[in-house]
Design a protein around this motif. Sequence first.
Motif, PDB file in Angstrom:
ATOM      1  N   GLY A 137       0.838  -1.204   0.000  1.00 18.98           N
ATOM      2  CA  GLY A 137       0.000   0.000   0.000  1.00 18.98           C
ATOM      3  C   GLY A 137       0.863   1.241   0.000  1.00 18.98           C
ATOM      4  N   SER A 138       0.228   2.392   0.107  1.00 20.61           N
ATOM      5  CA  SER A 138       0.951   3.656   0.155  1.00 20.61           C
ATOM      6  C   SER A 138       0.658   4.364   1.467  1.00 20.61           C
ATOM      7  N   ARG A 162      -9.855  11.933   4.253  1.00 18.28           N
ATOM      8  CA  ARG A 162     -10.150  10.984   3.181  1.00 18.28           C
ATOM      9  C   ARG A 162     -10.602  11.734   1.919  1.00 18.28           C
ATOM     10  N   THR A 218       4.436   3.088  -3.199  1.00 16.63           N
ATOM     11  CA  THR A 218       3.911   1.806  -2.719  1.00 16.63           C
ATOM     12  C   THR A 218       5.018   1.056  -1.973  1.00 16.63           C
ATOM     13  N   ASN A 251       2.990   8.787  -1.718  1.00 19.90           N
ATOM     14  CA  ASN A 251       2.342   7.947  -2.718  1.00 19.90           C
ATOM     15  C   ASN A 251       3.167   6.753  -3.181  1.00 19.90           C
ATOM     16  N   GLU A 275      -5.124   8.339   5.288  1.00 17.78           N
ATOM     17  CA  GLU A 275      -6.578   8.512   5.231  1.00 17.78           C
ATOM     18  C   GLU A 275      -7.271   7.568   6.203  1.00 17.78           C
ATOM     19  N   ASP A 276      -6.696   6.400   6.404  1.00 20.32           N
ATOM     20  CA  ASP A 276      -7.268   5.441   7.348  1.00 20.32           C
ATOM     21  C   ASP A 276      -7.074   5.910   8.785  1.00 20.32           C
ATOM     22  N   ASN A 278      -6.500  14.539  -1.024  1.00 23.66           N
ATOM     23  CA  ASN A 278      -5.080  14.301  -1.266  1.00 23.66           C
ATOM     24  C   ASN A 278      -4.313  15.576  -1.585  1.00 23.66           C
ATOM     25  N   ALA A 315      -0.248   7.336   1.757  1.00 23.63           N
ATOM     26  CA  ALA A 315      -1.446   8.153   1.571  1.00 23.63           C
ATOM     27  C   ALA A 315      -2.688   7.394   2.025  1.00 23.63           C
ATOM     28  N   HIS A 316      -2.780   6.103   1.647  1.00 23.21           N
ATOM     29  CA  HIS A 316      -3.937   5.304   2.046  1.00 23.21           C
ATOM     30  C   HIS A 316      -3.967   5.097   3.556  1.00 23.21           C
TER      31      HIS A 316
END
Length: 218
Positions: free
Chosen positions: A152-153, A166, A193, A191, A159-160, A169, A155-156
Amino acid sequence: MSVDVPEPSKGDFAHALAKAGLSIIPVVGGPAVELFQLLVQPPLERRRATWMEQVGKKLLVLEEKGLDLSKLQENDQFITAVMQASSAAIRTHQQAKLDALKNAIIHIAIGKAPEETFQHLLLSFIDEFSEMHFRILAFANAPVAPAGLSMGSLAHILEDNIPSLRGQNTLYNQLWKDLYVRGLVSTEGLNTTMSGSGLSQSRASPIGVTLLNFIAES
């Protein structure tokens, strides 16, 4: 009984300069000054009084625990830091920033702060940054990746960890960039991965960690 009158703050001088500038405007100068006073001066006074009360109460608690306040009064370094923090406090309504400034002052008072130049730098960060900057910095120091995530990144994960960001970006990438440019996080972007284990590693720099400790409640 004598009453100590507070010295004018930088905010007072700024108000006086703005008032003086408005006074020279032809025709509308007088009413403009009155409107400025009506709208701005009372909230500023409330902010200053609230700030002094919050810091004062905390210092009294520390005095009960053995802190010698008379020594602080003679400590020019402490007084300079208080003036810098107080000027910043008057310029914000965000309670998280006010708490950060108060905690910084307390750390200086009890001798648990970095050296003077570092203190000035950290206080300027608190003044400059928004509450969300600090939330993102705290995330960078201890990101929490979902269990079982293999790739994953950041960024994800961000947001979590901070649901209010969320889908925003553009905003959080800029806030992250602010932190990176000032040396507070060690990864340039969000960003890339990476593996699940990599996502859980701290991205806060040593200066970033020092700032978080500086603003944490003592």
